[in-house]
Design a protein around this motif. Structure first.
Motif, mmCIF file in Angstrom:
data_model
loop_
_atom_site.group_PDB
_atom_site.id
_atom_site.type_symbol
_atom_site.label_atom_id
_atom_site.label_comp_id
_atom_site.label_asym_id
_atom_site.label_seq_id
_atom_site.Cartn_x
_atom_site.Cartn_y
_atom_site.Cartn_z
ATOM 1 N N MET A 184 0.842 -1.196 -0.047
ATOM 2 C CA MET A 184 0.055 -0.017 -0.021
ATOM 3 C C MET A 184 0.726 1.309 0.067
ATOM 4 S SD MET A 184 -1.219 2.760 1.804
ATOM 5 C CE MET A 184 -1.014 2.286 3.776
ATOM 6 N N ARG A 185 1.940 1.104 0.769
ATOM 7 C CA ARG A 185 2.714 2.232 1.007
ATOM 8 C C ARG A 185 3.351 2.687 -0.503
ATOM 9 N NH1 ARG A 185 5.562 1.437 5.395
ATOM 10 N NH2 ARG A 185 6.968 -0.074 4.108
ATOM 11 N N ALA A 186 3.694 1.335 -1.177
ATOM 12 C CA ALA A 186 4.665 1.804 -2.590
ATOM 13 C C ALA A 186 3.671 2.118 -3.557
ATOM 14 C CB ALA A 186 5.137 0.307 -2.927
ATOM 15 N N LYS A 187 2.356 1.355 -3.553
ATOM 16 C CA LYS A 187 1.553 1.666 -4.616
ATOM 17 C C LYS A 187 0.623 3.138 -4.367
ATOM 18 C CE LYS A 187 1.669 -2.032 -6.971
ATOM 19 N NZ LYS A 187 2.955 -2.742 -6.243
ATOM 20 N N LEU A 188 0.447 3.520 -3.245
ATOM 21 C CA LEU A 188 -0.441 4.510 -3.085
ATOM 22 C C LEU A 188 0.290 5.877 -2.287
ATOM 23 C CD1 LEU A 188 -3.089 5.948 -2.690
ATOM 24 C CD2 LEU A 188 -3.594 4.864 -0.516
ATOM 25 N N LEU A 189 1.062 5.427 -1.084
ATOM 26 C CA LEU A 189 1.487 6.860 -0.263
ATOM 27 C C LEU A 189 2.713 7.298 -0.927
ATOM 28 C CD1 LEU A 189 0.904 5.366 3.487
ATOM 29 C CD2 LEU A 189 -0.437 6.862 1.864
ATOM 30 N N ASN A 190 3.445 6.510 -1.626
ATOM 31 C CA ASN A 190 4.720 7.071 -2.333
ATOM 32 C C ASN A 190 4.369 8.165 -3.494
ATOM 33 O OD1 ASN A 190 6.267 5.586 -0.418
ATOM 34 N ND2 ASN A 190 7.067 4.108 -2.295
ATOM 35 N N GLY A 191 3.336 8.198 -3.851
ATOM 36 C CA GLY A 191 2.918 9.091 -4.975
ATOM 37 C C GLY A 191 1.884 10.257 -4.400
ATOM 38 N N LEU A 192 1.569 10.129 -3.461
ATOM 39 C CA LEU A 192 0.709 11.041 -2.691
ATOM 40 C C LEU A 192 1.346 12.320 -2.014
ATOM 41 C CD1 LEU A 192 -2.326 11.207 -2.339
ATOM 42 C CD2 LEU A 192 -1.898 10.021 0.123
ATOM 43 N N ASP A 193 0.952 13.539 -2.524
ATOM 44 C CA ASP A 193 1.588 14.637 -1.944
ATOM 45 C C ASP A 193 0.681 15.091 -0.666
ATOM 46 O OD1 ASP A 193 2.813 17.323 -1.497
ATOM 47 O OD2 ASP A 193 2.373 17.861 -3.461
ATOM 48 N N VAL A 194 0.988 14.564 0.305
ATOM 49 C CA VAL A 194 0.490 14.869 1.333
ATOM 50 C C VAL A 194 0.138 16.264 2.028
ATOM 51 C CG1 VAL A 194 0.066 14.206 4.033
ATOM 52 C CG2 VAL A 194 0.797 12.604 2.349
ATOM 53 N N ALA A 195 1.174 17.037 1.853
ATOM 54 C CA ALA A 195 1.313 18.539 2.461
ATOM 55 C C ALA A 195 0.340 19.247 1.365
ATOM 56 C CB ALA A 195 2.651 19.136 2.209
ATOM 57 N N ALA A 196 -0.065 18.816 0.189
ATOM 58 C CA ALA A 196 -0.800 19.592 -0.737
ATOM 59 C C ALA A 196 -2.284 19.315 -0.384
ATOM 60 C CB ALA A 196 -0.683 19.200 -2.110
ATOM 61 N N LEU A 197 -2.522 18.260 0.638
ATOM 62 C CA LEU A 197 -4.035 18.046 0.913
ATOM 63 C C LEU A 197 -4.626 18.732 1.840
ATOM 64 C CD1 LEU A 197 -3.456 14.026 0.651
ATOM 65 C CD2 LEU A 197 -4.558 15.888 -1.070
ATOM 66 N N ASP A 198 -3.528 19.521 2.727
ATOM 67 C CA ASP A 198 -4.069 20.553 3.704
ATOM 68 C C ASP A 198 -5.190 21.387 3.563
ATOM 69 O OD1 ASP A 198 -4.274 21.677 6.139
ATOM 70 O OD2 ASP A 198 -2.330 22.570 6.425
ATOM 71 N N GLY A 199 -6.360 21.352 4.151
ATOM 72 C CA GLY A 199 -7.501 22.179 3.832
ATOM 73 C C GLY A 199 -8.194 21.586 2.842
ATOM 74 N N LYS A 200 -7.924 20.699 1.937
ATOM 75 C CA LYS A 200 -8.555 20.164 0.881
ATOM 76 C C LYS A 200 -9.669 19.097 0.991
ATOM 77 C CE LYS A 200 -6.027 22.708 -2.123
ATOM 78 N NZ LYS A 200 -5.112 21.885 -2.778
ATOM 79 N N GLU A 201 -10.778 19.271 0.338
ATOM 80 C CA GLU A 201 -11.810 18.000 0.636
ATOM 81 C C GLU A 201 -11.302 16.725 -0.377
ATOM 82 O OE1 GLU A 201 -16.297 18.534 0.164
ATOM 83 O OE2 GLU A 201 -15.721 17.526 -1.718
ATOM 84 N N ILE A 202 -11.292 15.673 0.467
ATOM 85 C CA ILE A 202 -10.638 14.366 -0.055
ATOM 86 C C ILE A 202 -11.904 13.316 0.051
ATOM 87 C CG2 ILE A 202 -8.115 15.025 0.186
ATOM 88 C CD1 ILE A 202 -8.436 13.090 2.697
ATOM 89 N N SER A 203 -11.751 12.343 -0.744
ATOM 90 C CA SER A 203 -12.204 11.209 -0.568
ATOM 91 C C SER A 203 -11.602 9.820 -0.388
ATOM 92 C CB SER A 203 -13.292 10.735 -1.722
ATOM 93 O OG SER A 203 -14.012 11.820 -1.847
ATOM 94 N N PHE A 204 -11.801 9.171 0.492
ATOM 95 C CA PHE A 204 -10.822 8.014 0.848
ATOM 96 C C PHE A 204 -11.596 6.601 1.161
ATOM 97 C CE2 PHE A 204 -11.914 9.928 4.895
ATOM 98 C CZ PHE A 204 -12.231 8.603 5.840
ATOM 99 N N VAL A 205 -11.078 5.442 0.730
ATOM 100 C CA VAL A 205 -11.527 4.096 1.108
ATOM 101 C C VAL A 205 -10.469 3.475 1.770
ATOM 102 C CG1 VAL A 205 -12.335 2.034 0.188
ATOM 103 C CG2 VAL A 205 -12.794 4.177 -1.045
ATOM 104 N N GLY A 206 -10.597 2.760 2.803
ATOM 105 C CA GLY A 206 -9.788 2.128 3.654
ATOM 106 C C GLY A 206 -10.311 1.169 4.510
ATOM 107 N N ALA A 207 -9.504 0.797 5.450
ATOM 108 C CA ALA A 207 -10.259 -0.165 6.558
ATOM 109 C C ALA A 207 -9.329 0.040 8.133
ATOM 110 C CB ALA A 207 -9.502 -1.455 6.149
ATOM 111 N N PHE A 208 -10.266 -0.083 9.152
ATOM 112 C CA PHE A 208 -9.577 0.083 10.401
ATOM 113 C C PHE A 208 -10.237 -0.909 11.139
ATOM 114 C CE2 PHE A 208 -13.759 1.743 10.850
ATOM 115 C CZ PHE A 208 -14.129 1.705 12.052
ATOM 116 N N THR A 209 -9.498 -1.266 12.403
ATOM 117 C CA THR A 209 -9.759 -2.179 13.268
ATOM 118 C C THR A 209 -10.367 -1.285 14.658
ATOM 119 O OG1 THR A 209 -8.059 -3.761 12.868
ATOM 120 C CG2 THR A 209 -8.919 -4.144 14.958
ATOM 121 N N LEU A 210 -11.592 -1.836 14.745
ATOM 122 C CA LEU A 210 -12.143 -1.112 16.050
ATOM 123 C C LEU A 210 -11.721 -1.250 17.403
ATOM 124 C CD1 LEU A 210 -14.719 0.620 16.720
ATOM 125 C CD2 LEU A 210 -15.783 -1.504 17.118
#
Length: 214
Positions: A174-200
């Motif tokens: 996931m880090r290689a396919k998604l995060l390495n190409g994601l400009d996280v700093a540019a997302l600050d204050g922007k509307e985003i949509s996401f899909v993912g998973a979490f353990t409760l």
């Protein structure tokens, strides 16, 4: 009257009999033995688990589609958890044994400033006090991707170490396919949509491992 003494038979020593039996057994065993070359033996041996191969074969082709297909709107899920945690888990989540439920989710919200490997996201319609964050690395923790996929079980692996390595391998992919190409700093204050998973762990703190961010 003259009597003739019976002719005595020469007795075969017991050790000779035992030696002959052993010799026959060795011959039979040799005839039944399949001799293998080093290459043949290596090919017949069980394949050693390779986490990197597992991650590459499963993440993009199977895990991402499975999570996307099962993803429930985050506000809907958290409302259901507030009303009846166990019922919501059975309806929307996945788990093995008596461990915590893992959920596939999706939402749209406003991204904040990334800190300590987490990207906060403000999502409307959530219970007051709920904090939502996306894991953005470099360290990606947990087993949410493995567990939310739904088809990866402990029984597929030799031991707990391999099972844990499978989760780590998916996080790495996931880090290689998604995060390495994601400009996280540019997302600050922007509307985003996401899909993912979490353990409760608690409904008030939701830390999501993403598989898609747009």
């Amino acid at each position: 009257m003259t009597t003739t003494a019976p002719t005595s038979r020469r007795r075969i020593p017991a050790r000779w009999i035992i030696a002959a039996a052993v010799a026959v057994l060795v011959v039979l065993m040799a005839a039944d033995t399949e001799y293998r070359t080093v290459e043949t033996a290596a090919a017949a041996a069980p394949k050693k688990f390779d986490p990197a191969t597992f991650g590459a074969q499963n993440y993009q082709a199977k895990v991402v589609p499975a999570i996307q297909a099962a993803a429930v709107d985050l506000p809907v899920l958290l409302e259901a958890l507030t009303e009846d945690k166990e019922a919501a888990g059975q309806k929307y989540g996945k788990r093995q044994g008596s461990g915590p439920y893992t959920f596939a989710v999706k939402a749209t919200g406003t991204a904040g400033e990334a800190r300590s490997g987490l990207l906060p996201v403000t999502v409307k319609g959530l219970p007051d006090g709920t904090r939502v964050s996306l894991q953005i690395g470099p360290a990606i923790n947990g087993t949410a991707l493995r567990d939310a996929a739904g088809y990866i079980t402990f029984g597929q692996f030799t031991n707990q170490v391999e099972y844990a390595d499978a989760a780590t391998a998916l996080n790495n992919e996931m880090r290689a396919k998604l995060l390495n190409g994601l400009d996280v700093a540019a997302l600050d204050g922007k509307e985003i949509s996401f899909v993912g998973a979490f353990t409760l762990l608690t409904p008030q703190t939701v830390t999501i491992t993403p598989v898609a961010v747009t």
